[in-house]
Write a protein that holds these residues in place. Structure first.
Motif, PDB file in Angstrom:
ATOM      1  N   ARG A 289       0.812   4.245  -2.876  1.00 21.18           N
ATOM      2  CA  ARG A 289       0.703   5.670  -2.559  1.00 21.18           C
ATOM      3  C   ARG A 289       1.841   6.446  -3.230  1.00 21.18           C
ATOM      4  O   ARG A 289       1.627   7.553  -3.745  1.00 21.18           O
ATOM      5  N   ARG A 290       3.033   5.878  -3.209  1.00 19.21           N
ATOM      6  CA  ARG A 290       4.178   6.539  -3.853  1.00 19.21           C
ATOM      7  C   ARG A 290       3.934   6.714  -5.348  1.00 19.21           C
ATOM      8  O   ARG A 290       4.268   7.755  -5.932  1.00 19.21           O
TER       9      ARG A 290
ATOM     10  N   ARG B 173       1.124   7.028  -6.861  1.00 24.95           N
ATOM     11  CA  ARG B 173       0.099   8.046  -7.066  1.00 24.95           C
ATOM     12  C   ARG B 173       0.702   9.435  -6.955  1.00 24.95           C
ATOM     13  O   ARG B 173       0.430  10.333  -7.755  1.00 24.95           O
ATOM     14  N   ILE B 174       1.571   9.600  -5.922  1.00 24.54           N
ATOM     15  CA  ILE B 174       2.208  10.897  -5.704  1.00 24.54           C
ATOM     16  C   ILE B 174       3.162  11.224  -6.858  1.00 24.54           C
ATOM     17  O   ILE B 174       3.247  12.344  -7.340  1.00 24.54           O
TER      18      ILE B 174
ATOM     19  N   ARG C 223       0.824  -1.212   0.000  1.00 20.72           N
ATOM     20  CA  ARG C 223       0.000   0.000   0.000  1.00 20.72           C
ATOM     21  C   ARG C 223       0.861   1.266   0.000  1.00 20.72           C
ATOM     22  O   ARG C 223       0.491   2.276  -0.604  1.00 20.72           O
ATOM     23  N   GLU C 224       2.009   1.192   0.670  1.00 23.67           N
ATOM     24  CA  GLU C 224       2.916   2.342   0.675  1.00 23.67           C
ATOM     25  C   GLU C 224       3.470   2.590  -0.722  1.00 23.67           C
ATOM     26  O   GLU C 224       3.601   3.744  -1.153  1.00 23.67           O
TER      27      GLU C 224
END
Length: 292
Positions: A287-288, A290-291, A283-284
């Motif tokens: 998120r990376r 997406r950023i 999940r981390e």
């Protein structure tokens, strides 16, 4: 005995010969423990690590050197990286080589079985690394390094590498030396150097008998005199980290990461150079992405 492994370097009195010697017993022991290597693999990896350290030791320009032996035998690949600060790391593709084939004995040449040697040099101010490749003739590491230096870099060199093991397969001693001709050398200097080297036993035997790298350098330059000695500590050290592992994990397809989230699995990243394993929540990484 020194508290850490040492690499010693000096020049001949005229400055036309460069000599380096190393005691890397602790370094090779650590590499063997990290990779759980067989006796044969320990010798092969130890020789490669010392060769990389000796080659990188000549530079003061933050140069790193990678040696890659791509063999066709059961040992397969040996890789070693070193920098001018004395750090080295490496691995063998088959760390258990020889355990199921007693006919190999402790012959690195037989285990490599031919192939190629690639030498990659990289400096921070270079746009891209320099790569030289030669065909392996002996597979005994030192002989092929010397031939590479002569054929690809036009540097006449004398190199010897040795790893001696206890009966239980643990490292008793690991040492080596590298002497190279510099611009302005004369033939009689090379002849004297080669004669001195030919009268010396295997470096690991010399180390086990108490000869230090300083004394090896002096012995190699006997009759030629020497300048001041310079020393540096050397060690098995890997620059892998959790952050680097996360960067590697970010290369995985997003669909694969989502699937791992659904089944409750983490991303496992294993460093091939030191065997460290990093477990990362997918999940981390999502998120990376997406950023980014």
């Amino acid at each position: 005995m020194e508290e850490s492994d040492q690499l010693i370097q000096t020049l001949s009195k005229r400055g036309t010969l460069s000599v380096r010697a190393i005691d890397a017993s602790r370094t090779v022991t650590e590499a063997s423990k990290q990779h759980k290597t067989s006796p044969l693999a320990t010798i092969a990896l130890g020789r490669a690590l010392m060769a990389a350290l000796l080659l990188a030791g000549r530079s003061k320009t933050q140069e790193s050197i990678q040696l890659s032996f791509e063999g066709v035998g059961s040992l397969k690949r040996i890789s070693a990286i070193a920098d001018d600060l004395g750090n080295t790391r490496g691995f063998v593709s088959n760390p258990r080589v020889g355990l199921d084939d007693p006919s190999l004995g402790l012959s690195v040449g037989k285990a490599i079985g031919g192939g190629t040697l690639s030498v990659i040099r990289l400096r921070p101010n270079w746009k891209e690394p320099y790569t030289g490749i030669v065909v392996l003739e002996s597979g005994e590491i030192a002989e092929d390094i010397a031939r590479y230096l002569l054929e690809s870099e036009q540097i006449p060199s004398v190199i010897a590498l040795g790893v001696h093991l206890h009966r239980n397969g643990e490292v008793a001693s690991a040492a080596g030396f590298l002497a190279q001709a510099l611009p302005g050398f004369e033939d009689d200097e090379i002849q004297t150097l080669e004669a001195n080297a030919s009268q010396m036993h295997n470096p690991s035997q010399l180390s086990e008998q108490g000869m230090s790298p300083y004394e090896m350098c002096k012995r190699l330059l006997q009759g030629l005199n020497h300048r001041d000695f310079h020393h540096k500590k050397v060690q098995f050290h890997c620059n892998c980290s959790l952050e680097r592992a996360k960067i590697g994990a970010s290369l995985l397809p997003k669909s694969e990461l989502i699937e791992m989230v659904e089944i409750g699995e983490n991303v496992e990243i294993r460093c091939e150079f030191c065997t460290s394993t990093f477990s990362i929540d997918p999940r981390e990484i999502i998120r990376r992405k997406r950023i980014g």
